[in-house]
Structures are given as C-alpha cells and as structure tokens.
Design a protein around this motif. Structure first.
Motif, PDB file in Angstrom:
ATOM      1  N   ARG A 178      61.656  44.537   2.786  1.00 33.19           N
ATOM      2  CA  ARG A 178      60.633  45.389   3.065  1.00 33.19           C
ATOM      3  C   ARG A 178      59.414  45.136   4.190  1.00 33.19           C
ATOM      4  NH1 ARG A 178      56.698  39.284   2.367  1.00 33.19           N
ATOM      5  NH2 ARG A 178      54.952  40.030   2.437  1.00 33.19           N
ATOM      6  N   LEU A 179      58.696  45.941   4.391  1.00 34.74           N
ATOM      7  CA  LEU A 179      57.468  46.243   5.404  1.00 34.74           C
ATOM      8  C   LEU A 179      57.617  44.922   6.251  1.00 34.74           C
ATOM      9  CD1 LEU A 179      57.219  47.880   7.554  1.00 34.74           C
ATOM     10  CD2 LEU A 179      54.590  48.596   6.919  1.00 34.74           C
ATOM     11  N   ALA A 180      58.219  44.112   7.401  1.00 34.18           N
ATOM     12  CA  ALA A 180      57.929  43.238   8.211  1.00 34.18           C
ATOM     13  C   ALA A 180      57.048  43.492   9.235  1.00 34.18           C
ATOM     14  CB  ALA A 180      59.075  42.715   9.067  1.00 34.18           C
ATOM     15  N   GLY A 181      56.936  44.947   9.651  1.00 39.32           N
ATOM     16  CA  GLY A 181      55.898  45.266  10.627  1.00 39.32           C
ATOM     17  C   GLY A 181      56.168  46.476  11.207  1.00 39.32           C
ATOM     18  N   THR A 182      55.309  46.469  12.094  1.00 37.35           N
ATOM     19  CA  THR A 182      55.249  47.503  12.738  1.00 37.35           C
ATOM     20  C   THR A 182      55.334  47.458  14.590  1.00 37.35           C
ATOM     21  OG1 THR A 182      52.997  48.690  13.176  1.00 37.35           O
ATOM     22  CG2 THR A 182      54.282  49.250  11.053  1.00 37.35           C
ATOM     23  N   VAL A 183      55.871  48.422  14.946  1.00 39.50           N
ATOM     24  CA  VAL A 183      56.053  48.821  16.493  1.00 39.50           C
ATOM     25  C   VAL A 183      55.759  50.186  17.112  1.00 39.50           C
ATOM     26  CG1 VAL A 183      58.696  48.464  17.010  1.00 39.50           C
ATOM     27  CG2 VAL A 183      56.689  47.804  18.914  1.00 39.50           C
ATOM     28  N   GLY A 184      55.095  50.316  18.069  1.00 42.69           N
ATOM     29  CA  GLY A 184      55.369  52.233  18.482  1.00 42.69           C
ATOM     30  C   GLY A 184      53.907  51.598  19.862  1.00 42.69           C
ATOM     31  N   PHE A 185      54.145  53.019  19.866  1.00 41.82           N
ATOM     32  CA  PHE A 185      52.744  53.825  21.162  1.00 41.82           C
ATOM     33  C   PHE A 185      52.206  54.518  20.972  1.00 41.82           C
ATOM     34  CE2 PHE A 185      57.538  52.235  22.545  1.00 41.82           C
ATOM     35  CZ  PHE A 185      57.459  51.347  23.222  1.00 41.82           C
ATOM     36  N   HIS A 186      50.872  54.541  21.283  1.00 42.40           N
ATOM     37  CA  HIS A 186      49.591  55.574  20.577  1.00 42.40           C
ATOM     38  C   HIS A 186      48.702  55.848  22.661  1.00 42.40           C
ATOM     39  CE1 HIS A 186      46.686  52.436  21.770  1.00 42.40           C
ATOM     40  NE2 HIS A 186      47.061  51.812  20.603  1.00 42.40           N
ATOM     41  N   THR A 187      48.370  56.615  22.088  1.00 38.71           N
ATOM     42  CA  THR A 187      47.786  57.331  23.863  1.00 38.71           C
ATOM     43  C   THR A 187      48.532  57.546  24.727  1.00 38.71           C
ATOM     44  OG1 THR A 187      46.046  55.674  23.729  1.00 38.71           O
ATOM     45  CG2 THR A 187      46.423  56.645  25.435  1.00 38.71           C
ATOM     46  N   VAL A 188      49.601  58.557  23.831  1.00 38.43           N
ATOM     47  CA  VAL A 188      50.588  58.637  24.236  1.00 38.43           C
ATOM     48  C   VAL A 188      50.254  60.396  25.936  1.00 38.43           C
ATOM     49  CG1 VAL A 188      53.186  60.411  24.605  1.00 38.43           C
ATOM     50  CG2 VAL A 188      52.056  58.267  22.987  1.00 38.43           C
ATOM     51  N   SER A 189      51.029  60.509  26.966  1.00 35.95           N
ATOM     52  CA  SER A 189      50.913  60.981  27.804  1.00 35.95           C
ATOM     53  C   SER A 189      51.992  61.550  28.716  1.00 35.95           C
ATOM     54  CB  SER A 189      49.395  60.785  28.862  1.00 35.95           C
ATOM     55  OG  SER A 189      49.272  61.265  29.975  1.00 35.95           O
ATOM     56  N   ALA A 190      52.642  62.523  27.815  1.00 31.32           N
ATOM     57  CA  ALA A 190      53.424  63.232  28.894  1.00 31.32           C
ATOM     58  C   ALA A 190      53.855  63.693  30.088  1.00 31.32           C
ATOM     59  CB  ALA A 190      54.574  64.479  28.109  1.00 31.32           C
ATOM     60  N   LEU A 191      52.145  63.958  30.560  1.00 26.30           N
ATOM     61  CA  LEU A 191      52.050  64.872  31.881  1.00 26.30           C
ATOM     62  C   LEU A 191      52.166  63.502  32.563  1.00 26.30           C
ATOM     63  CD1 LEU A 191      50.954  66.288  34.251  1.00 26.30           C
ATOM     64  CD2 LEU A 191      48.535  65.602  33.033  1.00 26.30           C
ATOM     65  N   ASN A 192      51.351  61.981  32.058  1.00 26.48           N
ATOM     66  CA  ASN A 192      51.409  60.589  32.566  1.00 26.48           C
ATOM     67  C   ASN A 192      52.669  60.002  33.304  1.00 26.48           C
ATOM     68  OD1 ASN A 192      48.518  61.459  34.521  1.00 26.48           O
ATOM     69  ND2 ASN A 192      48.287  61.499  32.850  1.00 26.48           N
ATOM     70  N   ARG A 193      53.334  60.633  31.794  1.00 22.01           N
ATOM     71  CA  ARG A 193      54.656  59.737  32.014  1.00 22.01           C
ATOM     72  C   ARG A 193      54.072  58.244  31.419  1.00 22.01           C
ATOM     73  NH1 ARG A 193      58.914  63.039  33.074  1.00 22.01           N
ATOM     74  NH2 ARG A 193      60.720  60.952  31.572  1.00 22.01           N
ATOM     75  N   THR A 194      53.530  58.159  30.409  1.00 17.91           N
ATOM     76  CA  THR A 194      52.733  56.497  30.000  1.00 17.91           C
ATOM     77  C   THR A 194      52.161  56.668  28.671  1.00 17.91           C
ATOM     78  OG1 THR A 194      49.931  57.603  30.150  1.00 17.91           O
ATOM     79  CG2 THR A 194      51.702  56.677  32.083  1.00 17.91           C
ATOM     80  N   ALA A 195      51.775  55.234  28.071  1.00 17.19           N
ATOM     81  CA  ALA A 195      51.647  54.893  26.496  1.00 17.19           C
ATOM     82  C   ALA A 195      51.235  53.737  26.588  1.00 17.19           C
ATOM     83  CB  ALA A 195      52.998  54.828  25.473  1.00 17.19           C
ATOM     84  N   GLU A 196      50.944  53.446  25.076  1.00 17.95           N
ATOM     85  CA  GLU A 196      50.404  52.317  24.755  1.00 17.95           C
ATOM     86  C   GLU A 196      50.793  51.354  23.787  1.00 17.95           C
ATOM     87  OE1 GLU A 196      46.457  49.547  23.120  1.00 17.95           O
ATOM     88  OE2 GLU A 196      45.813  51.499  24.421  1.00 17.95           O
ATOM     89  N   LEU A 197      51.468  50.244  24.426  1.00 18.44           N
ATOM     90  CA  LEU A 197      52.468  49.956  23.378  1.00 18.44           C
ATOM     91  C   LEU A 197      51.581  49.083  22.002  1.00 18.44           C
ATOM     92  CD1 LEU A 197      55.323  47.997  22.411  1.00 18.44           C
ATOM     93  CD2 LEU A 197      54.167  46.035  23.874  1.00 18.44           C
ATOM     94  N   ALA A 198      51.723  48.960  21.149  1.00 15.04           N
ATOM     95  CA  ALA A 198      50.867  48.428  19.264  1.00 15.04           C
ATOM     96  C   ALA A 198      51.971  48.128  18.393  1.00 15.04           C
ATOM     97  CB  ALA A 198      50.314  49.136  19.428  1.00 15.04           C
ATOM     98  N   TYR A 199      51.694  46.754  18.060  1.00 14.92           N
ATOM     99  CA  TYR A 199      52.397  46.208  17.069  1.00 14.92           C
ATOM    100  C   TYR A 199      51.455  45.916  16.007  1.00 14.92           C
ATOM    101  CZ  TYR A 199      51.877  42.638  20.684  1.00 14.92           C
ATOM    102  OH  TYR A 199      51.692  41.904  21.157  1.00 14.92           O
ATOM    103  N   ASP A 200      51.839  45.307  14.715  1.00 17.21           N
ATOM    104  CA  ASP A 200      51.517  43.921  14.103  1.00 17.21           C
ATOM    105  C   ASP A 200      52.817  43.971  13.115  1.00 17.21           C
ATOM    106  OD1 ASP A 200      51.476  46.711  11.771  1.00 17.21           O
ATOM    107  OD2 ASP A 200      49.926  47.525  12.971  1.00 17.21           O
ATOM    108  N   PHE A 201      52.030  42.650  12.211  1.00 13.55           N
ATOM    109  CA  PHE A 201      53.198  41.969  11.189  1.00 13.55           C
ATOM    110  C   PHE A 201      52.944  41.224  10.648  1.00 13.55           C
ATOM    111  CE2 PHE A 201      55.916  42.677  15.218  1.00 13.55           C
ATOM    112  CZ  PHE A 201      57.206  43.344  14.840  1.00 13.55           C
ATOM    113  N   HIS A 202      53.244  41.646   9.463  1.00 12.35           N
ATOM    114  CA  HIS A 202      52.668  40.951   8.079  1.00 12.35           C
ATOM    115  C   HIS A 202      53.204  39.443   8.343  1.00 12.35           C
ATOM    116  CE1 HIS A 202      52.391  39.042   3.887  1.00 12.35           C
ATOM    117  NE2 HIS A 202      52.221  39.768   3.918  1.00 12.35           N
ATOM    118  N   PRO A 203      52.045  38.608   7.902  1.00  8.90           N
ATOM    119  CA  PRO A 203      51.706  36.857   8.648  1.00  8.90           C
ATOM    120  C   PRO A 203      53.268  36.273   7.791  1.00  8.90           C
ATOM    121  CG  PRO A 203      49.419  37.570   7.914  1.00  8.90           C
ATOM    122  CD  PRO A 203      50.360  38.731   7.790  1.00  8.90           C
TER     123      PRO A 203
END
Length: 183
Positions: A77-102
């Motif tokens: 079962r998919l318990a949740g997800t984790v990853g990164f969005h708003t990724v900038s290779a130039l600035n070497r930055t990203a935003e962490l995001a995650y969510d999980f089934h209750p």
C-alpha cells in the motif's frame, strides 16, 4: 542535480520508490480525506488531477520535481509520499514536501522519511538549501519539520492560494555547509 539513486529508507517494513502514474488513485484516495486536505494546498477533484504532477516527477531534467512513494511492504500500500518541488538547479535549492495516509500518522514515519529525504537532498543532491512551507494550522507537519532541525525563518504572508483563498505559510529551512559560509 538529484542523483539517479533513491534515498535509502532504514525503516523496517517500508521502502521508497519513484512515483508512478499508477499511483494516482491511491494518492488521491487519501489526499481528499478532510483530515489531510484541510492542512494542505492540494485542490484535487479526481485522481486524474494528479497526472501532471506524476508526469513531472518522471522527468530527469535538473529542475524537475522529485517525489517518492513510501510503500508499506507488508501490504504493498501507498503509505505516503515525500519529495521536492520548486527545484532550482542554478541556486541548488528545493522545497521539501510530504503527505501520509492518516492510517500511518502518529508512528514517527513522517519524521523518519522526511529526515532521510532531507539528508539525501543536501548530501547526495548537493543542494545548498532545502525549505519547507506549511500552513500554520498543520501542527503535525510543523512538529515533523522542527524535529528534523529545520529552522523557522518567518511567516510568508498570502504566500499561496489554497482552494481560492490566499493563505499565510510558515517558512522553515535547512542549509548545507552553513558554517563554511564566507562573509
């Protein structure tokens, strides 16, 4: 920027894999639950609304978002997800995001998975900064972020539209090699 390898999840009974188009239905099933939905900026009305994000996660472009499925090995079962969005290779930055089934809340899973992803991004992905934004009402997520040592930087006023309403978000960040920074 991000390596081809996945973060290693040292949690018995759980594993990570890249998100797939076939995850849309299982992901949607818990994202639309009121307990999850009320503390996120997701605005999905059906599983197909997730397809553009899932397609973007499949890209290997340097600025492409990355998202991993957290799988409960005993059930598949998919318990949740984790990853990164708003990724900038130039600035070497990203935003962490995650969510999980209750069903997986309150077990320390989100904290452990976020820690592994954060360390992977800063070390293997060679990012200099990973930030996280969270609605002030999402106390569980704030605890996860703070347990992972991310520093509170302030409140972003009217930062993101949440189902048609401009909302404030708390901003947290972790930086790599902060001590080596030259003034």
């Amino acid at each position: 920027m991000f390596p081809d390898s996945l973060p290693v999840l040292p949690l018995p009974g759980f594993s990570l894999r890249r998100m797939q188009l076939t995850d849309a239905s299982a992901w949607y099933d818990y994202l639309c639950l009121p307990a999850v939905w009320q503390h996120t900026s997701w605005n999905v009305q059906q599983p197909d609304d997730l397809l553009p994000s899932l397609q973007a996660f499949a890209s290997n472009l340097p600025d492409a978002p990355r998202r991993f499925a957290v799988i409960d090995n005993s059930s598949g079962r998919l318990a949740g997800t984790v990853g990164f969005h708003t990724v900038s290779a130039l600035n070497r930055t990203a935003e962490l995001a995650y969510d999980f089934h209750p069903d997986y809340w309150g077990r320390g899973l989100a904290t452990a998975v976020a820690q592994v992803a954060l360390q992977w991004a800063l070390q293997e992905g060679h990012l200099h900064r990973v930030q996280a934004t969270v609605l002030p009402s999402n106390l569980r997520s704030i605890r996860v972020i703070e347990k992972n040592g991310m520093q509170f930087e302030g409140v972003l006023r009217n930062f993101r539209m949440v189902r048609g309403i401009s909302e404030d978000f708390r901003l947290y960040a972790s930086v790599h090699n902060a001590d080596a920074k030259q003034s």
